[in-house]
Design an enzyme around this catalytic site. Structure first.
Site, PDB file in Angstrom:
ATOM      1  N   GLU B  53     -15.367 -23.474   8.143  1.00 30.79           N
ATOM      2  CA  GLU B  53     -15.320 -24.128   6.825  1.00 30.79           C
ATOM      3  C   GLU B  53     -16.396 -23.594   5.887  1.00 30.79           C
ATOM      4  O   GLU B  53     -16.162 -23.410   4.697  1.00 30.79           O
ATOM      5  CB  GLU B  53     -15.452 -25.657   6.974  1.00 30.79           C
ATOM      6  CG  GLU B  53     -14.255 -26.315   7.642  1.00 30.79           C
ATOM      7  CD  GLU B  53     -14.302 -26.232   9.164  1.00 30.79           C
ATOM      8  OE1 GLU B  53     -15.365 -25.842   9.724  1.00 30.79           O
ATOM      9  OE2 GLU B  53     -13.286 -26.555   9.809  1.00 30.79           O
ATOM     10  N   HIS B 121      -9.248 -37.664  11.283  1.00 28.67           N
ATOM     11  CA  HIS B 121      -8.225 -37.263  10.317  1.00 28.67           C
ATOM     12  C   HIS B 121      -7.963 -38.405   9.337  1.00 28.67           C
ATOM     13  O   HIS B 121      -6.879 -38.531   8.800  1.00 28.67           O
ATOM     14  CB  HIS B 121      -6.911 -36.858  10.999  1.00 28.67           C
ATOM     15  CG  HIS B 121      -7.052 -35.701  11.944  1.00 28.67           C
ATOM     16  ND1 HIS B 121      -7.534 -35.853  13.222  1.00 28.67           N
ATOM     17  CD2 HIS B 121      -6.805 -34.386  11.785  1.00 28.67           C
ATOM     18  CE1 HIS B 121      -7.573 -34.676  13.827  1.00 28.67           C
ATOM     19  NE2 HIS B 121      -7.142 -33.762  12.981  1.00 28.67           N
TER      20      HIS B 121
END
Lengths: 353, 353
Positions: B53, B121
């Site tokens: 990321e 999530h």
């Protein structure tokens, strides 16, 4: 020919001799080049000394810089393909890179302005520490304080150069301690993907310290340049205290990156002559190699300059920068309302709603 | 009628076809998958990145500095936290360099709960995002706004964060919310632009003739006009608030639902107008309630509209817990639900000073 690696005092690890050393042909500088490299090295050193003096006299809140890295950083600045846009080199430097910018033609007075955080500081308008330059017209990305982030950003300019098949390359530089950050791994991984290799010159200036912690306390690897091996990234560790070795190595590494369009990892062993920053006093450190003293000794031996001439040069640069610092002292400080400038590129003043 | 994820995909297509988008990338963004939510299927400039990321955001910054127009995806905002440093740099580069370098990039990432995504999530990112100055932050609640906000994000010269409410990604627009140029029949659209299951190597999308449609960044939308209570919300909570308001209308309570669409800059005039009309305000979002973006809105409302208020403003947000639990009962107990929103509006509407 093999790049000469001095033993012992230079601080180059013994294992470096086993590295890929087919890095160009090392030759002595011609007299002209030797003299101009020396002048720039000396100017860069005197400039850092002026910044430290400014800090100690209260003309700045903090000093950080790169005295001791001139033998590597001056050749780097002279070898850059300078300009704006993809066909020129992008530079992602760190806060010890002032000598590189000086060699590229930056006005040292602009750094005095940043030291004094004046409104005239062209790099940040009084917002950032000295050593945090930004020069878009030469593709010099803004230097920021977090260590190693530039290694994650540099892959982007390199990718743009890869995709557009431009002539330029990307140059990223950091220190040895910062290679522990994930961003260094990011740079190795993204720049070596098969078929998508990036034209990037990865430079590590190894001064053997992370602030106060010695190299041995932070690293298990013998050479940082070894870390490229797993990625098939060519690399070398060189004596960065020697401007002729540095010139040859940087030149050869750049040539490789420019022509092969692949990454190269070059580690330069350098000295840190005034400690990490003003936080540790910024006093001269006596037990490290002084690359300028060493090069001046060579110049004397070669009969290019006398001690007296070099002393005179130093005195001249010192006086020049002292005068400049006095002028900078009188330049205006930024106005408080300017904090709202340059937040958004489409609105340079505060959102009013 | 397109779903939100189809709307985003069509906006990205228009971006790369007409608006200069050069790189749409991230983990699993390129072929064969085209995004875990299918958002990048069939796009010309989509490519797969390493699972990194920080590298994804750093790459986007570098591409932007090099004059490209990147759109970077973080697969779930839950995994953006290790890139906060890079997000800060994207946000501060223009300011730190005093206008020398702007960073025109778009970061898109799915946020929030509602898909039984458990601890990693289900995170929200709005509170975090609004803590990073220098970014513009948008979050659509329906496909047409997603399309229009994405086009605005693409042409913006600043870093723009596009937060995707993941529970709404597969929800179709309502009548009157068509994207200009899309075929009315959802099956026809799917046939044109959704990748087939199985081997996709020979598949190419047939894009409809889409018109450009821009939703200005910084402009809220009155999702439901009302006179009794102002509800300030965005993303996934907008349809929930509309449902709650619909039920309350039967009891004679007339709530006004403001879909902020942009979190920064946010539409203060729209908020002010609504609060002056209803005198009661509820903020609804999914992020944890301590140091929540709704808290900021309430603070400003209290400071600037105190004497307009007939009831204490209320925040309905996620519980201040380390995560959202997987089991249905756990998620419902953690994140605002329609029943809770309805009760909060009802209480506010009936509050007597």
């Amino acid at each position: 020919m093999i790049i000469p690696v001095s033993s012992g005092g230079s601080g180059v690890p013994r294992a470096a001799a086993n590295m890929d050393m087919k890095l160009g042909t090392f030759t002595e500088f011609s007299p002209d080049v030797a003299l101009s490299v020396h002048a720039l090295m000396l100017q860069a050193r005197v400039f850092e000394e002026r910044l430290i003096a400014m800090y100690k006299q209260g003309d700045g809140y903090f000093w950080v810089g790169g005295p001791g890295e001139e033998a590597f950083n001056i050749p780097l600045g002279l070898l850059v393909n300078k300009g704006q846009g993809l066909d020129h080199d992008f530079l992602h430097l760190h806060y010890r890179s002032a000598a590189t910018l000086l060699a590229m033609g930056a006005d040292p007075v602009d750094s005095l302005r940043q030291m004094k955080n004046t409104a005239t500081d062209p790099y940040s308008r009084g917002r950032n520490f000295v050593g945090h330059a930004s020069i878009r017209k030469w593709n010099v990305a803004p230097i920021s304080s977090p260590i190693e982030v530039q290694f994650s950003i540099a892959i982007g300019t390199a990718e743009a150069q890869r995709k557009t098949k431009s002539k330029g390359i990307t140059i990223v530089q950091g220190g040895d301690a910062g290679t522990a950050e994930g961003d260094f791994s990011t740079c190795l991984v993204w720049s070596s993907r098969k078929g998508s290799e990036l034209p990037i010159l990865i430079l590590v200036a190894n001064n053997k310290y992370g602030i106060s912690t010695p190299y041995e306390g932070q690293h298990g690897e013998v050479c940082i340049s070894d870390r490229g091996k797993a990625f098939k990234i060519r690399g070398a560790t060189i004596d960065g205290n020697d401007p002729e070795v540095s010139w040859a190595a940087i030149g050869a590494a750049m040539h490789y990156v420019r022509t092969e369009r692949k990454p190269f990892l070059l580690e330069a062993m350098v000295s840190r002559l005034h400690g990490h920053s003003s936080a540790s006093g910024a006093n001269f450190v006596k037990n490290e190699i002084d690359c300028i003293a060493r090069f001046e000794h060579k110049l004397e031996e070669r009969g290019l300059l006398t001690r007296a001439q070099m002393n005179e040069m130093r005195a001249h640069f010192t006086a020049e920068l002292l005068e400049a610092s006095k002028r900078v002292r009188k330049e205006p400080q930024p106005l408080p309302e300017t904090i709202w400038d340059y937040v958004y590129a489409d609105k340079n003043r505060r959102e009013v709603n | 009628m397109a779903t939100m994820i189809q709307a985003i995909r069509m906006a990205l297509h228009v971006g790369e076809e007409r608006l200069g988008v050069t790189d749409i990338f991230g983990q699993d963004v390129g072929p064969p998958l085209g995004g875990v939510f299918t958002g990048t299927q069939g796009l010309e400039t989509a490519w797969n990145s390493p699972l990194d990321e920080r590298g994804i955001i750093g790459m986007a910054i570098g591409l932007a500095l090099a004059g490209r127009k990147p759109i970077a995806e973080i697969q779930f905002c839950d995994y953006a936290f290790n890139s906060i440093d890079m997000l800060k740099i994207a946000g501060n580069t223009y300011w730190a360099s005093a206008g020398d370098w702007n960073v025109p990039l778009v970061m898109m990432t799915p946020v929030g709960a509602g898909i039984r995504g458990s601890i990693y999530h289900s995170h929200s990112f709005d509170a975090q995002a609004t803590r990073i100055p220098g970014w513009k932050i948008v979050m659509p609640s329906n496909p047409r706004d997603a399309y229009g906000l994405m086009l605005s994000a693409i042409v913006d010269p600043n870093p723009v964060m596009f937060l995707e409410p993941k529970a709404l990604l597969r929800v179709k627009g309502r009548d009157g919310e068509e994207i200009p140029g899309e075929p009315g029949d959802p099956k026809a659209l799917s046939k044109m632009i959704d990748a087939p299951l199985g081997d996709r190597s020979a598949w190419k999308p047939a894009w409809p003739k889409l018109e450009e449609y821009y939703v200005s960044i910084g402009k809220a939308r009155v999702a439901r006009a009302g006179k009794d209570v102002t509800v300030l919300t965005y993303g996934r909570n907008v349809p929930m608030c509309l449902a709650a308001a619909g039920e309350l209308a039967k009891d004679g309570i007339d709530a006004e639902i403001i879909d902020l669409r942009s979190l920064y800059p946010y539409d203060w005039p729209a908020i002010k107008d609504s609060v002056r009309k209803t005198h009661r305000v509820l903020c609804v979002n999914e992020d944890t309630e301590i140091t929540n973006f709704g808290e900021h809105l309430i603070r400003r409302i209290i400071e600037e509209l105190f004497y307009e208020l007939h009831a204490p403003p209320k925040l309905l947000a996620g519980a201040h817990l380390p995560g959202v639990g997987l089991a249905d009962a756990l998620e419902r107990a953690t994140i605002p639900q329609t029943s809770g929103i309805k009760a909060a509006i009802d209480t506010l509407a009936r509050h007597q000073p």
